[in-house]
Design a protein around this motif. Structure first.
Motif, PDB file in Angstrom:
ATOM      1  N   UNK A 176       6.263   7.271  -8.312  1.00 44.98           N
ATOM      2  CA  UNK A 176       5.458   7.459  -9.512  1.00 44.98           C
ATOM      3  C   UNK A 176       4.165   6.686  -9.339  1.00 44.98           C
ATOM      4  N   UNK A 177       3.051   7.394  -9.361  1.00 41.11           N
ATOM      5  CA  UNK A 177       1.766   6.769  -9.097  1.00 41.11           C
ATOM      6  C   UNK A 177       0.790   7.042 -10.232  1.00 41.11           C
ATOM      7  N   UNK A 178      -0.153   6.126 -10.396  1.00 43.26           N
ATOM      8  CA  UNK A 178      -1.198   6.313 -11.396  1.00 43.26           C
ATOM      9  C   UNK A 178      -2.519   6.586 -10.690  1.00 43.26           C
ATOM     10  N   UNK A 179      -3.468   7.094 -11.444  1.00 43.63           N
ATOM     11  CA  UNK A 179      -4.792   7.351 -10.890  1.00 43.63           C
ATOM     12  C   UNK A 179      -5.530   6.035 -10.691  1.00 43.63           C
ATOM     13  N   UNK A 180      -6.166   5.874  -9.543  1.00 48.58           N
ATOM     14  CA  UNK A 180      -6.862   4.625  -9.241  1.00 48.58           C
ATOM     15  C   UNK A 180      -7.950   4.325 -10.270  1.00 48.58           C
ATOM     16  N   UNK A 181      -8.603   5.354 -10.774  1.00 52.18           N
ATOM     17  CA  UNK A 181      -9.717   5.134 -11.702  1.00 52.18           C
ATOM     18  C   UNK A 181      -9.241   4.514 -13.011  1.00 52.18           C
ATOM     19  N   UNK A 203       7.675  -3.857   2.510  1.00 47.75           N
ATOM     20  CA  UNK A 203       6.359  -4.264   2.001  1.00 47.75           C
ATOM     21  C   UNK A 203       6.083  -3.633   0.639  1.00 47.75           C
ATOM     22  N   UNK A 204       6.441  -2.361   0.509  1.00 51.43           N
ATOM     23  CA  UNK A 204       6.236  -1.673  -0.758  1.00 51.43           C
ATOM     24  C   UNK A 204       7.085  -2.304  -1.864  1.00 51.43           C
ATOM     25  N   UNK A 205       8.329  -2.619  -1.538  1.00 50.96           N
ATOM     26  CA  UNK A 205       9.217  -3.224  -2.532  1.00 50.96           C
ATOM     27  C   UNK A 205       8.687  -4.578  -2.984  1.00 50.96           C
ATOM     28  N   UNK A 206       8.189  -5.373  -2.040  1.00 56.08           N
ATOM     29  CA  UNK A 206       7.632  -6.677  -2.394  1.00 56.08           C
ATOM     30  C   UNK A 206       6.405  -6.521  -3.281  1.00 56.08           C
ATOM     31  N   UNK A 207       5.550  -5.566  -2.942  1.00 55.96           N
ATOM     32  CA  UNK A 207       4.345  -5.345  -3.748  1.00 55.96           C
ATOM     33  C   UNK A 207       4.714  -5.012  -5.193  1.00 55.96           C
ATOM     34  N   UNK A 208       5.672  -4.140  -5.371  1.00 53.29           N
ATOM     35  CA  UNK A 208       6.094  -3.784  -6.726  1.00 53.29           C
ATOM     36  C   UNK A 208       6.680  -4.988  -7.447  1.00 53.29           C
ATOM     37  N   UNK A 209       7.463  -5.794  -6.714  1.00 56.61           N
ATOM     38  CA  UNK A 209       8.071  -6.984  -7.302  1.00 56.61           C
ATOM     39  C   UNK A 209       7.002  -7.961  -7.791  1.00 56.61           C
ATOM     40  N   UNK A 210       5.868  -7.995  -7.074  1.00 61.07           N
ATOM     41  CA  UNK A 210       4.787  -8.916  -7.407  1.00 61.07           C
ATOM     42  C   UNK A 210       3.746  -8.293  -8.342  1.00 61.07           C
ATOM     43  N   UNK A 211       4.079  -7.179  -8.938  1.00 61.42           N
ATOM     44  CA  UNK A 211       3.212  -6.616  -9.964  1.00 61.42           C
ATOM     45  C   UNK A 211       2.188  -5.607  -9.483  1.00 61.42           C
ATOM     46  N   UNK A 212       2.348  -5.093  -8.276  1.00 60.09           N
ATOM     47  CA  UNK A 212       1.411  -4.082  -7.778  1.00 60.09           C
ATOM     48  C   UNK A 212       1.740  -2.707  -8.368  1.00 60.09           C
ATOM     49  N   UNK A 213       0.693  -1.980  -8.704  1.00 57.19           N
ATOM     50  CA  UNK A 213       0.837  -0.634  -9.245  1.00 57.19           C
ATOM     51  C   UNK A 213       0.565   0.386  -8.146  1.00 57.19           C
ATOM     52  N   UNK A 214       1.520   1.280  -7.849  1.00 55.94           N
ATOM     53  CA  UNK A 214       1.256   2.336  -6.876  1.00 55.94           C
ATOM     54  C   UNK A 214       0.203   3.299  -7.414  1.00 55.94           C
ATOM     55  N   UNK A 215      -0.761   3.664  -6.581  1.00 52.93           N
ATOM     56  CA  UNK A 215      -1.845   4.540  -7.019  1.00 52.93           C
ATOM     57  C   UNK A 215      -1.954   5.751  -6.094  1.00 52.93           C
TER      58      UNK A 215
END
Length: 234
Positions: free
Chosen positions: A167-172, A194-206
Motif C-alpha cells: 500500500x503506497x501513497x503519492x509522493x506529492x 530493510x523495508x520492514x525496518x523502514x516501516x517500523x521507524x515510521x517510513x511511508x511507502x510511496x
C-alpha cells in the motif's frame, strides 16, 4: 558575472588567492585580465564581488569589493540513494539534482548494493560545478556511504520508494519540507528486512508513478516533485 568557488571565503579577509583550478580557468580559458570583476562563492551562502589583481594561472589574486550573504533555506530536500553500478548514472543524478534544488544527498550501502565504494572527491566536484551553473549559492551536503539500517535509525519518519507489492501513497501528498528524507534503493531494490525496518521507524511507502524507474531516474523524480511541492507551498 562569472562565478568561482572558494570554500575559505569569509568576511574577515578582503584579499584571496584562488586555487589552481579556478586560476587556470580565469587566465587560460576565459582570458580574464587584471581589473575584471568576478563573483566568489563559499557554498554556504556567502557571495563576494571581487576584482582580479593578478591573473596568475597558478594562483590568481583578487581583492574583495563587497559581500552579500544569503540565509540557508529552511526547507530541505534530502535524498538518500544507493549508488548505481554504472558510475555515469549516479553522477548524472548528482548534477541534475543539484540544478533542481536538492539540499542533501546521502549515499546508501544497501543489502543489494551494486557499488560499495565511491569517489567522494569526484562527486563533490560535480556538486560545485552544478551549483555554479545553476546560480545557486548553497552547496548541497554530501554524506558518505552508510548502511541502510544505520541511516534509517538516524533519520526516522521519511519516505521510501520500493517495488514490492504494498500500500503506497503519492509522493506529492506525502512529502513534508522538514525532516523528510526520501530513500531510493538499488536496481535490485531494498531487501525485505530493510523495508520492514523502514516501516517500523515510521517510513511511508510511496509510489513514483506506474512505470518502473531506474535508480537515478527515481531520484530525479523525487527531487523534482519535492521542488514543485516547495514552490507551490512557499
Amino acid at each position: 558575472m562569472r562565478q568561482f568557488y572558494l570554500p575559505e571565503l569569509t568576511k574577515e579577509n578582503t584579499r584571496f588567492t584562488l586555487p589552481i583550478e579556478e586560476s587556470k580557468h580565469i587566465s587560460r580559458v576565459l582570458r580574464m585580465k587584471n581589473g575584471d570583476e568576478i563573483q566568489l562563492l563559499n557554498g554556504k551562502g556567502l557571495v563576494a564581488v571581487a576584482a582580479i589583481t593578478d591573473n596568475n594561472p597558478k594562483a590568481t589574486e583578487v581583492d574583495i569589493l563587497r559581500f552579500e550573504e544569503f540565509p540557508l533555506p529552511a526547507e530541505e530536500i534530502h535524498i538518500a540513494i544507493a549508488p548505481t553500478k554504472n558510475n555515469d548514472r549516479i553522477e548524472y543524478f548528482l548534477e541534475k539534482a543539484t540544478e533542481i534544488g536538492v539540499t542533501k544527498v546521502s549515499l546508501l550501502l544497501t543489502d543489494n548494493a551494486e557499488r560499495n565504494k565511491v569517489k567522494l572527491d569526484r562527486f563533490e566536484k560535480i556538486f560545485v560545478s552544478a551549483m555554479k551553473q545553476s546560480k545557486r549559492v548553497h552547496l548541497p551536503i554530501l554524506e558518505d556511504l552508510v548502511k541502510t539500517k544505520d541511516f534509517i535509525n538516524a533519520h526516522p519518519n521519511g519516505l521510501i520508494a520500493h517495488c514490492y507489492e504494498d500500500t503506497k501513497t503519492n509522493i506529492f501528498t506525502s512529502f513534508k519540507a522538514q525532516s523528510c528524507p526520501i530513500i531510493i534503493g538499488p536496481e535490485g531494490d531494498f531487501s525485505e528486512q530493510e523495508l520492514a525496518l523502514a516501516k517500523e521507524k515510521g517510513y511511508t511507502p510511496i509510489t513514483l508513478g506506474e512505470n518502473r524507474l531506474r535508480t537515478e531516474t527515481a531520484g530525479l523524480y523525487a527531487v523534482t516533485v519535492a521542488r514543485l511541492w516547495l514552490d507551490m507551498n512557499s
